[in-house]
Design an enzyme around this catalytic site. Structure first.
Site, mmCIF file in Angstrom:
data_model
loop_
_atom_site.group_PDB
_atom_site.id
_atom_site.type_symbol
_atom_site.label_atom_id
_atom_site.label_comp_id
_atom_site.label_asym_id
_atom_site.label_seq_id
_atom_site.Cartn_x
_atom_site.Cartn_y
_atom_site.Cartn_z
ATOM 1 N N LYS A 16 14.858 -7.876 -16.429
ATOM 2 C CA LYS A 16 16.096 -7.358 -17.483
ATOM 3 C C LYS A 16 16.786 -8.850 -17.637
ATOM 4 O O LYS A 16 17.388 -9.229 -16.430
ATOM 5 C CB LYS A 16 16.718 -6.180 -17.140
ATOM 6 C CG LYS A 16 17.613 -6.071 -17.973
ATOM 7 C CD LYS A 16 18.718 -4.262 -17.638
ATOM 8 C CE LYS A 16 19.756 -4.585 -17.951
ATOM 9 N NZ LYS A 16 20.717 -3.294 -17.434
ATOM 10 N N TYR A 52 16.658 -7.843 -12.489
ATOM 11 C CA TYR A 52 17.642 -7.863 -13.066
ATOM 12 C C TYR A 52 18.800 -9.578 -12.866
ATOM 13 O O TYR A 52 19.242 -9.464 -12.200
ATOM 14 C CB TYR A 52 18.817 -6.694 -12.916
ATOM 15 C CG TYR A 52 19.417 -6.457 -13.673
ATOM 16 C CD1 TYR A 52 20.135 -7.230 -14.576
ATOM 17 C CD2 TYR A 52 20.246 -5.499 -13.327
ATOM 18 C CE1 TYR A 52 21.139 -6.436 -15.861
ATOM 19 C CE2 TYR A 52 21.647 -5.217 -13.604
ATOM 20 C CZ TYR A 52 21.563 -5.352 -15.091
ATOM 21 O OH TYR A 52 22.771 -5.394 -15.295
ATOM 22 N N THR A 62 25.111 0.627 -15.636
ATOM 23 C CA THR A 62 26.156 1.586 -16.903
ATOM 24 C C THR A 62 25.649 2.672 -16.015
ATOM 25 O O THR A 62 26.548 3.473 -16.240
ATOM 26 C CB THR A 62 25.172 1.454 -17.933
ATOM 27 O OG1 THR A 62 24.944 0.120 -18.352
ATOM 28 C CG2 THR A 62 26.226 2.497 -17.982
ATOM 29 N N VAL A 78 16.966 -3.385 -22.499
ATOM 30 C CA VAL A 78 17.471 -1.511 -21.633
ATOM 31 C C VAL A 78 18.587 -1.842 -22.143
ATOM 32 O O VAL A 78 19.178 -2.781 -21.629
ATOM 33 C CB VAL A 78 16.942 -2.430 -19.940
ATOM 34 C CG1 VAL A 78 17.787 -1.597 -19.124
ATOM 35 C CG2 VAL A 78 15.962 -2.588 -19.987
#
Length: 306
Positions: A176, A148, A60, A216
């Site tokens: 994540k 991640y 993002t 998250v």
């Protein structure tokens, strides 16, 4: 903020970066430069409204199109803005192990509390190489690491068995999770002390109820209080209320994350309309058109109206 260490209590170890984390956009000026004042204002806004952690320079945050110097400057500006009110996790993952190590050390110097390290993309390393990559990055600084796992973008899954092995590293503390594999997640949760964070907003409550540490969230850029309220209701035993709040957010989650545009584009379109720092996206991304922005605002207004 004390986030990690041998003397940490159980709560700190199971939620090493907090519960309600926002995958913050990176504000830019209208001419495309990094807007550090805007980043500080947005960070303060998010923390004041329920985020206890901010993840910078992730998907993002447009990490592929920001420079190393911009990444470090962003960490410094946000650190100064939020102080010890929230954790600051810096995205440092790249397709190159050496570059990732350099970014990890730079994030530590800039004041980050932790590192977000995505699986190397494009080259699609096998699991033994992937494991070696993460270990080398974790060894490069004293900061705790959140892995991640987002195979739809990287082309490489961090296999549950690999996660179990990596959990033995003293600084690899969290994941994540954007792998959409609840069974695999539960297997790792059952066998390790890794703190899982839902990385897809539609899964926030389901993952939390299954033992995750929190989320998250991209959508938290827009409705941080609402998403935090889901966790608070669940923790208070008001599970029906938590489910209702999660369901109420579903239309906005779908509009932001599943409408054919990257979440960065849709979130920035809405933030600008709400008078919050965002600015343009960087190429190759392109801004949302007016009809899309108006449609997003209508969905946001419905949720805000209750």
């Amino acid at each position: 903020m004390e986030l990690y260490g041998g003397a940490a209590d159980t709560a700190a170890m199971t939620t090493p970066f907090g519960r309600a984390l926002c995958a913050m956009v990176t504000p830019f000026t209208e001419d495309g430069g990094l807007d550090l004042d805007g980043a500080a204002r947005l960070a303060d806004h998010l923390v004041s409204r329920g985020c206890d952690g901010l993840v910078l320079s992730g998907t993002t945050g447009e990490s592929p199109t920001t420079t190393d110097a911009e990444k470090s400057a962003l960490v410094g500006a946000v650190r100064s803005a939020v102080g010890d009110r929230a954790s600051v996790v810096a995205g440092v993952g790249t397709a190159d192990t050496r570059h990732t190590v350099e970014l990890a050390r730079a994030a530590e110097r800039a004041g980050a509390d932790g590192l977000l390290v995505v699986a190397p993309y494009y080259s699609r390393p096998p699991q033994d190489a992937l494991e070696a990559h993460f270990r080398e990055v974790a060894d490069a600084s004293e900061l705790p690491v959140m892995l991640y796992d987002i195979p739809a973008r990287t082309g490489t899954r961090i296999a549950p068995a690999t996660l179990v092995r990596l959990a033995g590293h003293p600084r690899i503390v969290a994941v994540k999770d954007c792998a959409h594999d609840l069974l695999g997640t539960q297997r790792v949760l059952a066998r390790t002390g890794l703190a899982y964070y839902a990385g897809c907003d539609e899964e926030n409550l389901a993952w939390y109820a299954s033992g995750a540490a929190g989320y998250v969230s991209t959508v938290a850029n827009l409705v941080p209080e609402h998403l935090r309220a889901v966790l608070d209701a669940f923790d208070a035993g008001r599970t029906a209320e938590a489910a209702r709040l999660q369901a109420a957010a579903a239309e906005l989650v779908e509009a932001v994350m599943a409408a054919g545009l990257p979440g960065t584009v849709t979130v920035k379109a809405l933030l600008g309309g709400l008078g919050l720092p965002a600015g343009p996206v960087r190429a190759p991304l392109r801004p949302a058109d007016r009809a899309t922005a108006d449609g997003l605002r209508a969905v946001y207004d419905r949720l805000a109206a209750g």
